[in-house]
Design a protein around this motif. Structure first.
Motif, PDB file in Angstrom:
ATOM      1  N   SER A 131       0.760  -1.322  -0.040  1.00  0.00           N
ATOM      2  CA  SER A 131       0.112  -0.078  -0.104  1.00  0.00           C
ATOM      3  C   SER A 131       0.659   1.180  -0.091  1.00  0.00           C
ATOM      4  O   SER A 131       0.512   2.175  -0.533  1.00  0.00           O
ATOM      5  N   SER A 132       1.994   1.124   0.725  1.00  0.00           N
ATOM      6  CA  SER A 132       2.832   2.637   0.666  1.00  0.00           C
ATOM      7  C   SER A 132       4.405   1.996   0.946  1.00  0.00           C
ATOM      8  O   SER A 132       4.730   0.934   1.300  1.00  0.00           O
ATOM      9  N   VAL A 133       5.195   3.125   0.486  1.00  0.00           N
ATOM     10  CA  VAL A 133       6.772   3.033   0.726  1.00  0.00           C
ATOM     11  C   VAL A 133       7.242   4.148   0.961  1.00  0.00           C
ATOM     12  O   VAL A 133       6.919   5.224   0.334  1.00  0.00           O
ATOM     13  N   THR A 146      16.888  -3.252   3.792  1.00  0.00           N
ATOM     14  CA  THR A 146      18.002  -2.661   3.571  1.00  0.00           C
ATOM     15  C   THR A 146      18.032  -2.192   2.101  1.00  0.00           C
ATOM     16  O   THR A 146      17.314  -2.775   1.372  1.00  0.00           O
ATOM     17  N   SER A 147      19.045  -1.493   1.753  1.00  0.00           N
ATOM     18  CA  SER A 147      19.240  -1.263   0.291  1.00  0.00           C
ATOM     19  C   SER A 147      19.505  -2.368  -0.613  1.00  0.00           C
ATOM     20  O   SER A 147      19.211  -2.203  -1.765  1.00  0.00           O
ATOM     21  N   GLY A 148      20.063  -3.359  -0.131  1.00  0.00           N
ATOM     22  CA  GLY A 148      20.178  -4.738  -0.704  1.00  0.00           C
ATOM     23  C   GLY A 148      18.945  -5.410  -0.961  1.00  0.00           C
ATOM     24  O   GLY A 148      19.170  -6.710  -1.412  1.00  0.00           O
ATOM     25  N   GLY A 149      17.683  -5.168  -0.477  1.00  0.00           N
ATOM     26  CA  GLY A 149      16.791  -6.019  -0.356  1.00  0.00           C
ATOM     27  C   GLY A 149      16.434  -6.989   0.634  1.00  0.00           C
ATOM     28  O   GLY A 149      15.589  -7.706   0.482  1.00  0.00           O
ATOM     29  N   LYS A 150      17.125  -6.665   1.672  1.00  0.00           N
ATOM     30  CA  LYS A 150      17.037  -7.813   2.830  1.00  0.00           C
ATOM     31  C   LYS A 150      16.133  -7.277   3.920  1.00  0.00           C
ATOM     32  O   LYS A 150      16.205  -6.134   4.146  1.00  0.00           O
ATOM     33  N   CYS A 151      15.117  -8.132   4.165  1.00  0.00           N
ATOM     34  CA  CYS A 151      14.200  -7.772   5.363  1.00  0.00           C
ATOM     35  C   CYS A 151      15.005  -7.610   6.560  1.00  0.00           C
ATOM     36  O   CYS A 151      15.169  -8.569   7.383  1.00  0.00           O
ATOM     37  N   LYS A 152      15.058  -6.125   7.079  1.00  0.00           N
ATOM     38  CA  LYS A 152      15.623  -5.942   8.528  1.00  0.00           C
ATOM     39  C   LYS A 152      14.839  -6.262   9.619  1.00  0.00           C
ATOM     40  O   LYS A 152      15.256  -6.873  10.707  1.00  0.00           O
ATOM     41  N   ALA A 153      13.528  -5.923   9.555  1.00  0.00           N
ATOM     42  CA  ALA A 153      12.573  -6.037  10.570  1.00  0.00           C
ATOM     43  C   ALA A 153      11.271  -6.017  10.109  1.00  0.00           C
ATOM     44  O   ALA A 153      11.016  -5.537   8.988  1.00  0.00           O
ATOM     45  N   GLU A 154      10.210  -6.862  10.833  1.00  0.00           N
ATOM     46  CA  GLU A 154       8.838  -6.579  10.552  1.00  0.00           C
ATOM     47  C   GLU A 154       7.996  -6.039  11.781  1.00  0.00           C
ATOM     48  O   GLU A 154       8.443  -6.262  12.976  1.00  0.00           O
ATOM     49  N   LEU A 155       7.373  -5.256  11.388  1.00  0.00           N
ATOM     50  CA  LEU A 155       6.513  -4.386  12.341  1.00  0.00           C
ATOM     51  C   LEU A 155       5.215  -5.089  12.351  1.00  0.00           C
ATOM     52  O   LEU A 155       4.325  -4.804  11.647  1.00  0.00           O
ATOM     53  N   SER A 156       4.778  -5.546  13.574  1.00  0.00           N
ATOM     54  CA  SER A 156       3.713  -6.511  13.433  1.00  0.00           C
ATOM     55  C   SER A 156       2.883  -6.024  14.761  1.00  0.00           C
ATOM     56  O   SER A 156       3.539  -6.048  15.830  1.00  0.00           O
ATOM     57  N   GLY A 157       1.724  -5.922  14.530  1.00  0.00           N
ATOM     58  CA  GLY A 157       0.972  -5.304  15.473  1.00  0.00           C
ATOM     59  C   GLY A 157      -0.509  -4.959  15.207  1.00  0.00           C
ATOM     60  O   GLY A 157      -1.640  -4.984  16.069  1.00  0.00           O
ATOM     61  N   HIS A 158      -0.664  -4.203  13.989  1.00  0.00           N
ATOM     62  CA  HIS A 158      -1.801  -3.786  13.398  1.00  0.00           C
ATOM     63  C   HIS A 158      -2.896  -5.217  13.312  1.00  0.00           C
ATOM     64  O   HIS A 158      -2.186  -6.189  13.048  1.00  0.00           O
ATOM     65  N   THR A 159      -4.208  -4.864  13.685  1.00  0.00           N
ATOM     66  CA  THR A 159      -5.084  -6.274  13.389  1.00  0.00           C
ATOM     67  C   THR A 159      -5.658  -5.959  11.938  1.00  0.00           C
ATOM     68  O   THR A 159      -6.644  -6.775  11.636  1.00  0.00           O
ATOM     69  N   SER A 160      -5.181  -5.063  11.148  1.00  0.00           N
ATOM     70  CA  SER A 160      -5.935  -4.974   9.588  1.00  0.00           C
ATOM     71  C   SER A 160      -4.772  -4.419   8.868  1.00  0.00           C
ATOM     72  O   SER A 160      -3.590  -4.372   9.160  1.00  0.00           O
ATOM     73  N   SER A 161      -5.006  -4.284   7.567  1.00  0.00           N
ATOM     74  CA  SER A 161      -4.075  -3.832   6.553  1.00  0.00           C
ATOM     75  C   SER A 161      -3.248  -2.503   7.021  1.00  0.00           C
ATOM     76  O   SER A 161      -3.865  -1.622   7.659  1.00  0.00           O
ATOM     77  N   VAL A 162      -2.183  -2.524   6.619  1.00  0.00           N
ATOM     78  CA  VAL A 162      -1.328  -1.195   7.015  1.00  0.00           C
ATOM     79  C   VAL A 162      -1.397  -0.475   5.656  1.00  0.00           C
ATOM     80  O   VAL A 162      -1.201  -0.968   4.615  1.00  0.00           O
ATOM     81  N   THR A 163      -1.858   0.732   5.834  1.00  0.00           N
ATOM     82  CA  THR A 163      -2.311   1.672   4.591  1.00  0.00           C
ATOM     83  C   THR A 163      -1.240   2.657   4.223  1.00  0.00           C
ATOM     84  O   THR A 163      -1.235   3.341   3.150  1.00  0.00           O
ATOM     85  N   ALA A 164      -0.544   3.138   5.431  1.00  0.00           N
ATOM     86  CA  ALA A 164       0.541   4.098   5.201  1.00  0.00           C
ATOM     87  C   ALA A 164       1.484   3.850   6.124  1.00  0.00           C
ATOM     88  O   ALA A 164       1.597   3.479   7.229  1.00  0.00           O
ATOM     89  N   LYS A 207      19.526   4.710   4.119  1.00  0.00           N
ATOM     90  CA  LYS A 207      19.988   3.227   4.210  1.00  0.00           C
ATOM     91  C   LYS A 207      19.062   2.034   4.408  1.00  0.00           C
ATOM     92  O   LYS A 207      19.106   1.010   4.185  1.00  0.00           O
ATOM     93  N   PHE A 208      17.672   2.735   4.787  1.00  0.00           N
ATOM     94  CA  PHE A 208      16.522   1.467   4.814  1.00  0.00           C
ATOM     95  C   PHE A 208      15.346   2.147   4.026  1.00  0.00           C
ATOM     96  O   PHE A 208      15.076   3.472   3.744  1.00  0.00           O
ATOM     97  N   VAL A 209      14.564   1.156   3.415  1.00  0.00           N
ATOM     98  CA  VAL A 209      13.162   1.506   3.062  1.00  0.00           C
ATOM     99  C   VAL A 209      12.173   0.872   3.790  1.00  0.00           C
ATOM    100  O   VAL A 209      12.366  -0.285   4.213  1.00  0.00           O
ATOM    101  N   VAL A 210      10.961   1.568   3.970  1.00  0.00           N
ATOM    102  CA  VAL A 210       9.980   0.900   4.708  1.00  0.00           C
ATOM    103  C   VAL A 210       8.802   0.928   3.830  1.00  0.00           C
ATOM    104  O   VAL A 210       8.412   1.763   3.016  1.00  0.00           O
ATOM    105  N   SER A 211       8.066  -0.224   4.090  1.00  0.00           N
ATOM    106  CA  SER A 211       6.808  -0.722   3.102  1.00  0.00           C
ATOM    107  C   SER A 211       5.808  -1.051   4.189  1.00  0.00           C
ATOM    108  O   SER A 211       5.807  -1.542   5.197  1.00  0.00           O
ATOM    109  N   GLY A 212       4.654  -0.832   3.623  1.00  0.00           N
ATOM    110  CA  GLY A 212       3.436  -1.328   4.186  1.00  0.00           C
ATOM    111  C   GLY A 212       2.520  -2.092   3.352  1.00  0.00           C
ATOM    112  O   GLY A 212       2.624  -1.794   2.261  1.00  0.00           O
ATOM    113  N   SER A 213       1.702  -3.135   3.977  1.00  0.00           N
ATOM    114  CA  SER A 213       0.970  -3.917   3.041  1.00  0.00           C
ATOM    115  C   SER A 213      -0.324  -4.236   3.677  1.00  0.00           C
ATOM    116  O   SER A 213      -0.569  -4.216   4.796  1.00  0.00           O
TER     117      SER A 213
END
Length: 227
Positions: free
Chosen positions: A105-107, A128-146, A113-119
């Motif tokens: 939904s958003s980037v 990371t800039s190399g495409g490796k997932c550094k961290a997952e932000l888990s806590g929302h109970t529905s879609s991340v919109t922004a 050094k880092f890119v954040v995406s929401g889904s």
């Protein structure tokens, strides 16, 4: 325009002399795309190795047919059209790729050094800039919109997320070693899904826009309601 319409063109370029053709106008089919126009120019240049070109008419790149550009620019096919040709620009190729399990939904790529995406899978991810997932932000109970990245320290990334669960969250993500993400504040008050989020330039405030028709301004201390 009829299918067999001819357009009188004058081809010009700023490229070196060996890539210049006659300045005398001549007719070409209006249906030609940039590929067909490239064939015309290559034929006139008699190049041993064909060279791809892009074409510009009154500041607009030819991306369909020449006819479509003339119609968009309201240029009569009965006039002499100046067509500039330049070296073709190759489309960019992806350097890295990361996957979510649902629509993204958003980037936010504002960090160096880092890119954040929401889904719509309910997660935000830090890459990371190399495409490796550094961290997952888990806590929302529905879609991340922004998502939005705040001014951060060298070892910590501060991230805002908004969701269809009617809340926004402020996250602190450590970026050294094994990344750890934790929610430092949760913002409740919207009565419907939050669709967009933005932070002030100094990172002390943020605002959210929701499907309930409201725009809310928040301070970090206001984790239970908004102004």
């Amino acid at each position: 325009m009829a299918e067999d319409t001819q357009v009188v063109c004058r081809f010009v370029t700023r490229m070196p002399e060996e890539y210049r053709i006659t300045a005398t106008p001549f007719a070409v089919p209006a249906r030609l795309s940039r590929y067909g126009l490239s064939e015309v120019v290559n034929h006139l240049l008699s190049l041993e190795t064909p060279k791809p070109f892009d074409f510009i008419v009154e500041g607009q790149l030819v991306r369909g047919s020449l006819e479509k550009v003339l119609l968009a620019k309201n240029i009569s096919a009965e006039t002499t059209v100046t067509v500039e040709y330049i070296p073709a620009v190759s489309p960019p190729s992806p350097e890295a790729q990361g996957q979510h399990k649902d629509w993204i939904s958003s980037v936010d790529g504002s960090h160096s050094k880092f890119v954040v995406s929401g889904s719509y899978d309910g997660l935000a991810r830090v890459w990371t800039s190399g495409g490796k997932c550094k961290a997952e932000l888990s806590g929302h109970t529905s879609s991340v919109t922004a998502v939005a990245v705040l001014p951060s320290s060298n070892n910590t990334l501060m991230v805002l997320t908004a969701s269809k669960d009617c809340t926004a969250r402020l996250w602190e993500v450590t970026t050294t070693g094994t990344a750890v993400a934790r929610t430092t504040a949760m913002f409740r008050g919207n009565q419907d899904a939050i669709e967009c989020i933005a932070a002030g330039p100094d990172g002390s405030q943020m605002c959210t826009g929701g499907c309930d028709g409201t725009v809310r301004l928040w301070n970090w201390s206001e984790t239970a309601g908004g102004e």
